[in-house]
Design a protein around this motif. Structure first.
Motif, short mmCIF file in Angstrom:
data_model
loop_
_atom_site.label_atom_id
_atom_site.label_comp_id
_atom_site.label_asym_id
_atom_site.label_seq_id
_atom_site.Cartn_x
_atom_site.Cartn_y
_atom_site.Cartn_z
N HIS A 248 0.90 -1.47 -0.36
CA HIS A 248 -0.31 0.01 0.43
C HIS A 248 1.10 0.99 -0.04
CE1 HIS A 248 -3.66 -2.38 0.56
NE2 HIS A 248 -2.91 -3.19 1.47
N ASP A 249 1.83 1.15 -0.49
CA ASP A 249 3.24 2.25 -0.83
C ASP A 249 2.29 3.89 -0.95
OD1 ASP A 249 2.15 1.24 -3.75
OD2 ASP A 249 4.08 1.89 -4.05
N LYS A 250 1.18 3.81 -1.82
CA LYS A 250 0.97 4.94 -2.01
C LYS A 250 -0.35 5.35 -1.20
CE LYS A 250 2.03 5.95 -6.77
NZ LYS A 250 1.57 4.76 -8.06
N VAL A 251 -0.56 5.05 0.63
CA VAL A 251 -1.41 5.22 1.20
C VAL A 251 -1.16 6.05 2.07
CG1 VAL A 251 -2.63 3.82 2.95
CG2 VAL A 251 -3.05 3.53 0.72
N ASP A 252 -1.41 7.17 2.82
CA ASP A 252 -1.33 8.03 3.71
C ASP A 252 -1.51 7.36 5.16
OD1 ASP A 252 -0.55 10.26 1.98
OD2 ASP A 252 -2.87 10.57 1.58
N ALA A 253 -3.08 6.43 5.22
CA ALA A 253 -3.02 5.81 6.69
C ALA A 253 -3.58 4.52 6.44
CB ALA A 253 -3.45 7.25 7.54
N VAL A 254 -3.68 3.92 7.42
CA VAL A 254 -5.35 3.31 7.70
C VAL A 254 -6.04 3.29 8.32
CG1 VAL A 254 -5.31 0.37 8.24
CG2 VAL A 254 -3.22 0.94 6.93
N LEU A 255 -7.22 3.95 8.06
CA LEU A 255 -7.86 3.29 9.06
C LEU A 255 -8.89 2.25 9.78
CD1 LEU A 255 -10.51 5.87 10.15
CD2 LEU A 255 -11.69 4.93 7.87
N ALA A 256 -9.33 2.03 10.71
CA ALA A 256 -9.29 1.01 11.21
C ALA A 256 -10.50 1.20 12.64
CB ALA A 256 -8.39 0.28 11.95
N PRO A 257 -11.28 0.77 12.98
CA PRO A 257 -12.09 0.20 14.58
C PRO A 257 -10.76 0.19 15.38
CG PRO A 257 -12.92 -0.79 13.38
CD PRO A 257 -11.54 -1.32 12.32
N ALA A 258 -11.21 1.27 16.43
CA ALA A 258 -10.37 2.23 17.55
C ALA A 258 -11.15 0.59 18.94
CB ALA A 258 -10.38 3.29 18.27
N ALA A 259 -11.96 0.00 18.68
CA ALA A 259 -12.19 -1.50 19.71
C ALA A 259 -13.10 -1.57 19.01
CB ALA A 259 -12.51 -0.02 21.12
N PRO A 260 -13.70 -2.61 19.26
CA PRO A 260 -14.58 -3.93 18.96
C PRO A 260 -16.06 -3.20 19.26
CG PRO A 260 -13.31 -5.57 20.59
CD PRO A 260 -12.98 -3.60 20.51
N GLY A 261 -16.03 -2.95 20.06
CA GLY A 261 -17.38 -1.78 19.64
C GLY A 261 -18.06 -0.52 20.80
N VAL A 262 -18.85 -0.44 21.58
CA VAL A 262 -18.74 0.54 22.52
C VAL A 262 -18.29 0.13 23.46
CG1 VAL A 262 -20.91 1.92 21.14
CG2 VAL A 262 -21.01 -0.01 22.73
N ALA A 263 -18.20 1.11 24.63
CA ALA A 263 -17.58 0.10 26.12
C ALA A 263 -18.91 -0.31 26.63
CB ALA A 263 -17.69 1.20 27.53
N PRO A 264 -18.32 -1.69 27.11
CA PRO A 264 -19.07 -3.28 27.02
C PRO A 264 -19.40 -2.28 28.84
CG PRO A 264 -17.01 -3.74 26.83
CD PRO A 264 -16.28 -1.92 27.03
N LEU A 265 -21.00 -3.22 28.85
CA LEU A 265 -21.45 -2.76 30.38
C LEU A 265 -20.31 -3.07 31.22
CD1 LEU A 265 -25.05 -3.24 29.82
CD2 LEU A 265 -23.81 -1.55 30.65
N GLY A 266 -20.29 -2.95 32.56
CA GLY A 266 -19.88 -3.51 33.86
C GLY A 266 -17.99 -2.83 33.87
N LEU A 267 -17.92 -3.25 35.45
CA LEU A 267 -16.30 -2.42 35.71
C LEU A 267 -15.55 -3.02 35.85
CD1 LEU A 267 -17.77 0.81 37.74
CD2 LEU A 267 -16.95 0.78 35.47
N GLY A 268 -15.51 -3.95 35.34
CA GLY A 268 -15.19 -5.73 36.32
C GLY A 268 -14.24 -5.71 35.21
#
Lengths: 431, 431
Positions: free
Chosen positions: A351-371
């Motif tokens: 990908h020699d002409k690509v400026d950057a890769v765009l990807a998810p920062a996490a699998p989704g929203v923050a999961p429920l629970g603090l454990g």
């Protein structure tokens, strides 16, 4: 009316500009931050240790001349509690280091102080920046994890307690909490910043990170950390020419809301005239997730030396990681390092002409629970390759919870990445 | 008769074997080392801080059961005073940190303690491991520099005060003093060891090092620093198949005695059936010397943050270095990093069947005078490429002063390099 503004809510640059234009004083911003902390800290729990308003203002007034002349004007900064501070304890989220008082400031802390930032306090980290959560809740939904390990820095910034905070990332420790809490986050190219006084976890992976409300604020803090005299440089919002899209499933498990968010953004980019291409299996991203885990286990077991002898003071996940690292054949570790080098050069060769890769920062929203702090796999490939990464807020799920995306650039092209991030931010916020 | 042996003079492995066979006790070795220190320290000046014999033996006896069962049997180790120790000051050769008491041991120190080594003391370092000498003299000729920056570690080991010591190298700080004093020295591949608690100078260059009397002792210490369970592994003396010879003039100024020594060694290797080839201008070694200087200046200026504000406490050469780093355009620094990456892959592409490069460890013997530590250029190319390096004693000039040579291997092929070094050592000592 500008005077009506809630000064804790604006970004760092905006606050500095307002002070410059005498629309408000530094003390107004500081007081607004403390008002916010007093209102929210009891439920968010972002701080491990912090100055009281009186301590802060008394220090500010003692050195008011210096702060008025300085770049950061005496505004508050949060420092992850894995980063040494000479005037506050640094406990690394572990009972082993309760009350530990470092002799010296980390160099990043020293640079912020020299630029006129005041360390308001130490933000909660997970145990040794690994998995075991601290007391922090996600400010967008107190039932959900803020992510880790820079939990407190992400929560404090996203909840407008401070305009900016430092974090660190070995796996996903800046990008994931920023994404979950709805802050902007940046991890420098490996080796970009001095890590003197930043407690190490894995030398091939550790990077310093910045959390802020806007990409321009990250840009300013980065210039300070590099002692770059052009910290007040030009405003640059650079539209990328070509972006490679990374669908989440190439890395690992991804929620459909996140896959859709990436597709939406891909369409938005195309509408703006940005060429897009897609990464595929050949990038070997799921293998990079494994190599990251291999390298991390091997190195953590050789960094946490005294600690690994205190079995009853360590969490089960950390003990497992250390045990895995101690059992590992060295050849397995070296093979992982080799594969990563090859994967990085292959990625940019394809990908020699690509400026950057765009990807998810996490699998989704923050999961429920603090454990638990959520799954880190979305960051592992870029982190193990040592690439600079930015995450930006803006996209949300149907409930309005943040769905963070990340942009990964080439090694040492951090400035270009941040310039692109500033452009992307305007796109995401529809400004 | 073994009983007649001067136990401080033998290598680490030989002493451990003798203890195992009950030819002597650990206390015999310890006492021999203290006898030597008491006789020689007043003129050599290798130690910044050290235990008294009484303190050492009292600690040993308190934990005798542990030490008797341990790998290192309670034998003494010297630690360069740039490496944090929780029970002794760590002053980094600077008045700024006089009396500084770190909260924690560096992880390398912790690993040595867990293996049953006892830290006898902190060895003299130049100011922040840069140029300004400490009080140490070269034990082979007290009128000559011991080299820097691991001056005390090299002098203590070469003068038989301790069997082994830790050092660190950013430019030439292990290889040069080892070569000047006549010790064996080793610098790991960049990233090979945890640098937690080793005070950083330049993150792209800093490496941990080991100084000892013999290559087999380095091998043992390295296994301990890697928590390698096979620390008592097989004896391997591996003859290299192909060696690339690096004439000193390719790197920079070299004495004719050193050029002749390398030629003598080249002939010796050929006589042993080792194929040799020669590096030439295409390796770009003198350019690598410059890139090293560029990267070092840029990074030092961003690591010594608090210190660089205390102008009157810093030496002129260090101030110059910091000033150079602060004035430098970032693009110059990034270009140097890029050129180094290319030079490293070109080197091994051109010499793909070569096992290691043989080069002078220094321009010649240790120069007269204690005001400077000698020229570091012979180490800069290998150090900036992050390669593992070993220096071995054995060759001398006509006065009998040590002419150290070094062997540089491929990244992460440290074990192979040390195996070859053990073979080369037998060749050099004519055993």
């Amino acid at each position: 009316m500008k005077n009506q503004k809630a000064w804790h809510e604006v970004g760092l640059r905006e606050a500095l500009n307002a002070i410059e234009k005498q629309e408000c004083s530094a003390v107004d911003v500081i007081n607004a931050c403390f008002d916010r902390i007093e209102a929210r800290e009891p439920v968010v729990g972002a701080w491990q240790y912090r100055l009281t308003r009186e301590e802060y203002l008394s220090h500010y007034r003692q050195h008011q001349g210096f702060y008025e002349q300085s770049l950061l004007k005496g505004l508050p900064v949060g420092i992850k509690d894995i980063i040494d501070t000479a005037d506050m304890p640094t406990e690394m989220g572990s009972p082993i280091h309760q009350g530990r008082e470092p002799v010296n400031d980390a160099s990043c802390v020293g640079l912020i102080r020299q630029a006129g930032g005041i360390v308001l306090g130490k933000t909660v980290t997970t145990e040794f920046a690994y998995f075991k959560p601290g007391k922090t809740a996600n400010p967008r939904d107190l039932q959900r994890t803020p992510g880790g390990s820079s939990s407190g820095s992400a929560a404090a910034v996203a909840d407008a307690m401070v305009p900016v905070a430092l974090g660190s990332q070995t796996a996903a420790s800046v990008i994931r909490p920023a994404a979950y809490c709805g802050a902007a986050g940046y991890v420098g190219t490996r080796g970009e910043f001095s890590l003197r006084g930043v407690q190490p976890l894995a030398q091939s992976l550790d990077s310093l990170g910045i959390l802020a409300r806007h990409a321009e604020d990250i840009d300013l803090m980065r210039a300070i950390l590099l002692r770059n005299s052009r910290a007040n440089g030009p405003e640059i919002n650079a539209r990328p020419t070509r972006i490679a899209i990374c669908p989440g499933h190439l890395v690992g498990e991804t929620d459909s809301a996140m896959e859709h968010a990436i597709e939406r953004l891909e369409a938005l980019l195309q509408a703006e005239g940005v060429e897009t291409t897609r990464l595929d299996q050949a990038a070997g991203l799921s293998e990079l997730v494994e190599h990251h885990q291999t390298i991390m286990a091997y190195e953590v077991a050789r960094n946490l030396v005294e600690e690994s002898a205190q079995l009853d003071q360590l969490s089960a996940p950390l003990l497992d990681l250390i045990d895995k690292g101690l059992q590992m054949e060295r050849s397995e570790y070296l093979r992982a390092l080799q594969c990563v080098d090859k994967a990085r050069s292959d990625l940019w060769a394809r990908h020699d002409k690509v400026d950057a890769v765009l990807a998810p920062a996490a699998p989704g929203v923050a999961p429920l629970g603090l454990g638990k702090t959520g799954a880190p796999h979305m960051s592992r490939p870029w982190q193990v390759m040592g690439l600079p990464v930015v995450t930006l807020p803006g996209l949300t799920d149907q409930q309005g919870l943040p769905l963070g995306i990340q942009l990964a650039g080439r090694m040492h092209e951090d400035q270009k990445l941040l310039d692109m991030a500033r452009w992307l931010e305007t796109l995401l916020t529809g400004a």
